[in-house]
Design an enzyme around this catalytic site. Structure first.
Site, PDB file in Angstrom:
ATOM      1  N   HIS A 103      -0.821  -5.653  -2.929  1.00 21.57           N
ATOM      2  CA  HIS A 103      -1.609  -6.796  -3.109  1.00 21.57           C
ATOM      3  C   HIS A 103      -2.713  -6.872  -4.231  1.00 21.57           C
ATOM      4  CE1 HIS A 103      -1.518  -6.559   2.017  1.00 21.57           C
ATOM      5  NE2 HIS A 103      -0.567  -7.379   1.812  1.00 21.57           N
ATOM      6  N   HIS A 142      -3.802  -9.419   4.487  1.00 27.17           N
ATOM      7  CA  HIS A 142      -3.205  -9.459   3.024  1.00 27.17           C
ATOM      8  C   HIS A 142      -3.593 -10.480   2.771  1.00 27.17           C
ATOM      9  CE1 HIS A 142       0.157  -6.495   5.110  1.00 27.17           C
ATOM     10  NE2 HIS A 142      -0.733  -6.630   6.460  1.00 27.17           N
TER      11      HIS A 142
END
Length: 598
Positions: free
Chosen positions: A533, A577
């Site tokens: 990420h 996320h």
């Protein structure tokens, strides 16, 4: 989690393979096909954000848009279409195959960073997890940028606009597993719940009831207040297939628009300055394509929009002479715009896929046996059902550390934002060299989702196609390492629920017996990696601020006609996320851009 020493089953990959069908006509694979077309907007990167912007801008028939994607088309890639096969895209032509520089916080080892090198970008190869992060995350962005349009309340309609919540592939009753009022049902992107029940699902829910407190069940973590354990929401459609920005925002009905063009297999080298006024513009895009030996240049009439991701966008800016002037000069690149923060502020979620010995034998390890996989693939192709419709986890937990383990200052924006995450999986999440082949596994992955550690992206070559130097600074700060230890112990505590007495027997592999700080640190150094990420490398700051790379309207500071729309724009990394976070950024960005030309 997911360091560079992964082992794969060769037989497994051979059975699955990767194949590619012919491109649909609206997706171009030759520069000649677009040579004589003039574009108002050129979008660099057909990934999670870029395809959203292309779709929304071409809703106006007066706007002509070109998307330039470095990778191939997503069409016909079985490992992208089948949710459970996501990991099979790593180390292939559909992955940029990035690797970090050695990470001191990981004992000096490097970590892999899978990033999508395909139409749809990382939304075409990720683990399909759809988590919006918290209300406090977005309210902090609004406060930092001075733009309330980035607050949770302002963005909430865009979350719904993006989303088409559908029944899971097995059509099971999802009452109590999500909150309808939180979701959208008419957007382009399919979102659903796990479509095949695994043996651990009911056990995890029972454990939340037995333990309570911070382990309590939460019906829908996407309401902006996610603390607790709930069913994972995923970008999988009702037919058990991956939904990506390519399948959703570049669906055939959109590609029919005469003002929307997509060029694949075209890697951008740099942007070229097109005016030398007080506020310069960079409206020309230079790229290489396999259909031509020479580099090609195309010029936008209105804007260039960088959507190449938190690695690709700053890389292109630096190669274009936009960045720290002193560093560029030292490298031999002529600095054109001095923006020292380009490539800085890089953050990611460090993570570990913690395996525990399972006493049952109906886990992913059975599914991954080549003969079983082949049969399940036949089932998926025939009916869109079976275990392959799921990603690697069924439930997720978001939690906070307590007491002395809370860093000072606290990197989380408020008390309702988690410090770490657990993913509950019915088997190994990724291959592990320390676990015996075939050993049934129950996994509780841990990730630090509110990190203090900050890294950077730089370049050391004048070759625009050379890989950048990526420092994610994983667990660089001792406070992050302390949180990781606390997260591991929190996972151990979860397994004290009575429901696990006859199912889990301690840690597997090099997790076995690790309890002290020293033992946990040794385990962390061996196994920790990233949740993939990366964010923040072209971050927003208030208009007129000398810090940052972008104004709140996503325009690059000191430049006209150039914006960035992707995960690099976040001034602080969101606690979930990042897929959903990027979609919502792109949805609002599209309206901002439209408003500038009406």
């Amino acid at each position: 989690m997911w360091s560079s020493n992964l082992l794969f089953s060769v037989a497994f990959l051979r059975i699955l393979g990767t194949f590619h069908v012919a491109l649909a006509a609206p997706i171009h694979d030759s520069v000649d096909e677009i040579d004589n077309i003039h574009f108002d907007f050129i979008i660099v990167g057909g990934g999670t954000a870029g395809n959203v912007v292309a779709n929304r801008l071409t809703e106006n028939p007066k706007f002509s848009v070109l998307v330039i994607e470095a990778g191939p088309s997503h069409e016909g890639i079985i490992n992208s279409e089948v949710p459970f096969f996501a990991i099979n895209n790593w180390f292939t032509q559909y992955d940029w195959n990035y690797t970090t520089v050695p990470q001191p916080g990981l004992g000096g080892k490097s970590a892999i960073i899978p990033r999508g090198h395909v139409l749809g970008g990382s939304s075409s190869i990720n683990f399909l997890m759809y988590t919006r992060s918290t209300r406090e995350d977005y309210d902090r962005i609004a406060k930092i940028t001075g733009d309330q349009g980035w607050s949770w309340n302002s963005l909430f309609p865009y979350f719904k606009k993006n989303e088409k919540f559908v029944l899971p592939a097995d059509r099971h009753n999802i009452t109590g597993q999500f909150t309808p009022s939180v979701h959208g049902f008419k957007g382009p992107l399919a979102v659903s719940l796990p479509g095949f029940e695994t043996p651990i699902d009911s056990k995890v829910v029972t454990a939340t009831q037995q333990l309570g407190g911070g382990f309590s069940y939460v019906e829908d973590y996407n309401n902006g207040k996610p603390l607790g354990v709930g069913f994972l929401q995923v970008t999988v459609d009702e037919n058990g297939r991956r939904a990506s920005s390519a399948t959703a925002y570049l669906a055939p009905r959109y590609l029919k628009r005469p003002n929307l063009h997509v060029l694949v297999n075209a890697q951008v080298s740099r942007l070229i300055q097109t005016s030398r006024s007080k506020t310069p513009s960079f409206l020309t895009v230079e790229f290489r394509h396999r259909s031509r030996k020479r580099l090609t240049q195309l010029t936008a009439k209105k804007e260039v929009i960088l959507s190449a991701g938190a690695i690709g966008s700053p890389h292109i800016l630096l190669n274009s002479g936009i960045g720290d002037a002193k560093a560029l000069n030292a490298l031999g690149i002529k600095p054109l715009v001095d923006l020292p923060d380009v490539g800085q502020n890089l953050a990611d979620h460090s993570a570990i896929a913690n395996p525990f010995v399972a006493l049952g034998n109906d886990t992913f390890e059975r599914i991954r046996q080549p003969n079983v996989t082949a049969q399940l693939l036949k089932e998926w192709k025939k009916s869109g059902t079976g275990p392959l419709v799921n990603t690697v986890a069924s439930l997720v937990g978001f939690h906070r550390v307590e007491g002395a383990d809370i860093p000072n200052p606290d990197p989380a924006p408020g008390p309702e934002t988690p410090h770490f995450e657990h993913l509950f999986a019915n088997g190994l999440i990724v291959p592990n060299a320390f676990v015996p082949p075939g050993q049934p596994i129950f996994s509780v992955a841990t990730a630090i989702v509110s990190p203090s550690s900050i890294g950077s992206l730089t370049i050391n070559s004048t070759d625009p196609f050379a890989m950048p130097l990526i420092d994610l600074a994983l667990l660089k700060e001792e406070s992050d390492r302390r949180m990781m230890r606390a997260a591991l112990r929190h996972a151990f505590k979860f397994l004290t629920a009575p429901v696990w007495d006859d199912y889990v027997r301690g840690g597997a592999g090099d997790l076995a017996g690790a309890t002290t700080d020293e033992q946990l640190d040794e385990y962390i150094n061996a196994e920790a990696g990233t949740f993939f990420h990366p964010t923040g490398t072209a971050f927003m700051s208030p208009k007129g601020s000398k810090k940052g790379v972008l104004d709140p309207d996503l325009r690059v500071k000191k430049i006209s006609g150039l914006r960035v729309v992707d995960a690099s724009v976040f001034p602080r990394i969101p606690s979930g996320h990042t897929q959903s976070c990027v979609y919502v950024i792109a949805e609002r960005a599209s309206d901002i851009i439209k408003a500038a030309y009406t």
